[in-house]
Scaffold this motif. Sequence first.
Motif, PDB file in Angstrom:
ATOM      1  N   MET A 130      42.542  47.621  25.737  1.00  0.00           N
ATOM      2  CA  MET A 130      42.011  47.580  27.099  1.00  0.00           C
ATOM      3  C   MET A 130      42.227  46.197  27.696  1.00  0.00           C
ATOM      4  O   MET A 130      41.769  45.200  27.165  1.00  0.00           O
ATOM      5  CB  MET A 130      40.523  47.911  27.102  1.00  0.00           C
ATOM      6  N   LYS A 131      42.952  46.127  28.805  1.00  0.00           N
ATOM      7  CA  LYS A 131      43.185  44.868  29.490  1.00  0.00           C
ATOM      8  C   LYS A 131      41.997  44.525  30.387  1.00  0.00           C
ATOM      9  O   LYS A 131      41.374  45.414  30.974  1.00  0.00           O
ATOM     10  CB  LYS A 131      44.462  44.950  30.322  1.00  0.00           C
ATOM     11  N   LEU A 132      41.702  43.239  30.478  1.00  0.00           N
ATOM     12  CA  LEU A 132      40.609  42.760  31.320  1.00  0.00           C
ATOM     13  C   LEU A 132      41.193  42.047  32.525  1.00  0.00           C
ATOM     14  O   LEU A 132      42.020  41.144  32.390  1.00  0.00           O
ATOM     15  CB  LEU A 132      39.710  41.806  30.537  1.00  0.00           C
ATOM     16  N   GLY A 133      40.744  42.452  33.719  1.00  0.00           N
ATOM     17  CA  GLY A 133      41.267  41.875  34.944  1.00  0.00           C
ATOM     18  C   GLY A 133      40.180  41.315  35.827  1.00  0.00           C
ATOM     19  O   GLY A 133      39.031  41.772  35.798  1.00  0.00           O
ATOM     20  N   LEU A 134      40.540  40.328  36.632  1.00  0.00           N
ATOM     21  CA  LEU A 134      39.611  39.677  37.551  1.00  0.00           C
ATOM     22  C   LEU A 134      40.109  39.838  38.980  1.00  0.00           C
ATOM     23  O   LEU A 134      41.250  39.463  39.297  1.00  0.00           O
ATOM     24  CB  LEU A 134      39.501  38.186  37.211  1.00  0.00           C
ATOM     25  N   ALA A 135      39.257  40.392  39.842  1.00  0.00           N
ATOM     26  CA  ALA A 135      39.520  40.393  41.280  1.00  0.00           C
ATOM     27  C   ALA A 135      39.120  39.022  41.815  1.00  0.00           C
ATOM     28  O   ALA A 135      37.947  38.638  41.756  1.00  0.00           O
ATOM     29  CB  ALA A 135      38.723  41.496  41.967  1.00  0.00           C
ATOM     30  N   LEU A 136      40.077  38.280  42.300  1.00  0.00           N
ATOM     31  CA  LEU A 136      39.856  36.883  42.667  1.00  0.00           C
ATOM     32  C   LEU A 136      38.976  36.741  43.912  1.00  0.00           C
ATOM     33  O   LEU A 136      38.935  37.638  44.760  1.00  0.00           O
ATOM     34  CB  LEU A 136      41.204  36.201  42.910  1.00  0.00           C
ATOM     35  N   PRO A 137      38.292  35.595  44.046  1.00  0.00           N
ATOM     36  CA  PRO A 137      37.416  35.370  45.206  1.00  0.00           C
ATOM     37  C   PRO A 137      38.202  34.913  46.430  1.00  0.00           C
ATOM     38  O   PRO A 137      38.056  33.788  46.922  1.00  0.00           O
ATOM     39  CB  PRO A 137      36.470  34.279  44.699  1.00  0.00           C
ATOM     40  N   THR A 138      39.040  35.798  46.941  1.00  0.00           N
ATOM     41  CA  THR A 138      39.914  35.448  48.063  1.00  0.00           C
ATOM     42  C   THR A 138      39.336  35.837  49.422  1.00  0.00           C
ATOM     43  O   THR A 138      39.998  35.641  50.439  1.00  0.00           O
ATOM     44  CB  THR A 138      41.283  36.129  47.892  1.00  0.00           C
ATOM     45  N   MET A 139      38.102  36.372  49.431  1.00  0.00           N
ATOM     46  CA  MET A 139      37.479  36.778  50.690  1.00  0.00           C
ATOM     47  C   MET A 139      36.061  36.232  50.741  1.00  0.00           C
ATOM     48  O   MET A 139      35.309  36.323  49.771  1.00  0.00           O
ATOM     49  CB  MET A 139      37.482  38.300  50.823  1.00  0.00           C
ATOM     50  N   GLN A 140      35.682  35.681  51.872  1.00  0.00           N
ATOM     51  CA  GLN A 140      34.406  34.991  52.025  1.00  0.00           C
ATOM     52  C   GLN A 140      33.225  35.835  51.568  1.00  0.00           C
ATOM     53  O   GLN A 140      33.073  36.985  51.953  1.00  0.00           O
ATOM     54  CB  GLN A 140      34.211  34.593  53.495  1.00  0.00           C
ATOM     55  N   ASN A 141      32.409  35.241  50.687  1.00  0.00           N
ATOM     56  CA  ASN A 141      31.117  35.793  50.254  1.00  0.00           C
ATOM     57  C   ASN A 141      31.218  37.017  49.359  1.00  0.00           C
ATOM     58  O   ASN A 141      30.186  37.563  48.948  1.00  0.00           O
ATOM     59  CB  ASN A 141      30.207  36.079  51.450  1.00  0.00           C
ATOM     60  N   GLY A 142      32.419  37.446  49.051  1.00  0.00           N
ATOM     61  CA  GLY A 142      32.591  38.396  47.967  1.00  0.00           C
ATOM     62  C   GLY A 142      32.119  39.811  48.221  1.00  0.00           C
ATOM     63  O   GLY A 142      32.189  40.320  49.332  1.00  0.00           O
ATOM     64  N   TRP A 143      31.601  40.415  47.166  1.00  0.00           N
ATOM     65  CA  TRP A 143      31.489  41.868  47.100  1.00  0.00           C
ATOM     66  C   TRP A 143      30.057  42.384  47.216  1.00  0.00           C
ATOM     67  O   TRP A 143      29.826  43.577  47.036  1.00  0.00           O
ATOM     68  CB  TRP A 143      32.103  42.346  45.789  1.00  0.00           C
TER      69      TRP A 143
END
Length: 346
Positions: free
Chosen positions: A1-14
């Motif tokens: 299982m690969k682990l991935g990160l959605a980068l903080p490229t948008m203000q204030n996140g998710w």
Amino acid sequence: MKLGLALPTMQNGWVISHTSPKFSPDWSLIKHAALTAEAYDFDFLLSTVQLVGFAGPTKHFHETADSFAIMAGLAAVTERLMLYGSIATLTTPPPLAAKQAQTISDISGGRFGLNIVSGLEKGMYSQMGIWPGDHHFSTRYDHATEYATIVRELWETGRSDFTGQYFQMDGCHLGPTPKHPIEIVCAGQSDRGTQFCAEFGDYQLAIGKLDPDEMRQWNDRLQKATAAAGRRCGMHALYTIVLRDTDAEAEEAIEDWRSNQDYETVAGLAGREYGDGDDAATKNIYYNSDTFMLSFPTIAGSAETVAEKLRALGAVEGVSGILMTFQDYRTDVERFGKEVVPLLRS
């Protein structure tokens, strides 16, 4: 299982809340998150494309980083991570996307993949006067199919004379061609979007399911479409991670964000006006939904709880990776790396 990160490229996140962590998507934060992920045995990074923010006091997504520029920078400072940059088909001609992808692939030594975004958010494009009309809602994957066909032709042969409904190439040239294969990922999850992934994608970026049996059924649809296309395509499933010392503390954090969510932004995101009608009813609707967390499935708890849930989901056949979002990228990625990754890798 690969682990991935959605980068903080948008203000204030998710997390759309007044009390959730706030940040600007500046290079220092993005670079720190990426290098931390690499140090703690993550496998891939994803940078999204977002060109307009949400209305509301928390100003979510009002500031964004350019996906390809970020990945070009990370290609030069990382050594191992796979880098997926996003391109919106309505903003960038396919030959230019093919050229940019080839260049970043070269910088990274073959670690770049292209996320093709078919363009569903009308406001993102109408602000620039390039929305083709509401027919695009139903034809966007026909458009993306021609787009991906041209990109593949240019990568493989350095030339395209493709003629279709949306694009016409006339001896279009690409040089140099990529030294390494460039993967394609896509996030389409409708039946038509899944078909597009099956025909062109190496991985589908999909909203995950919290129950392994539901995840198995969800992934089975992709695998059937992929088999029909005579190809192989994995699924990178998306989750939000809320990691705390105990399960109770994680739930308390989520409840705090829920109680203090930015109702104006959340209502607008869901297509409902806030401040023009029964605000109490609107608050009740969205308090009892997960729209304030963008409806991403949330895995919350202690390191042991998070690892156990991820391990069960990762064991589902066809789930090739877990793509994760966090809240405070200054601390959360490192904490996950220290506390959860060893449990997953053991």
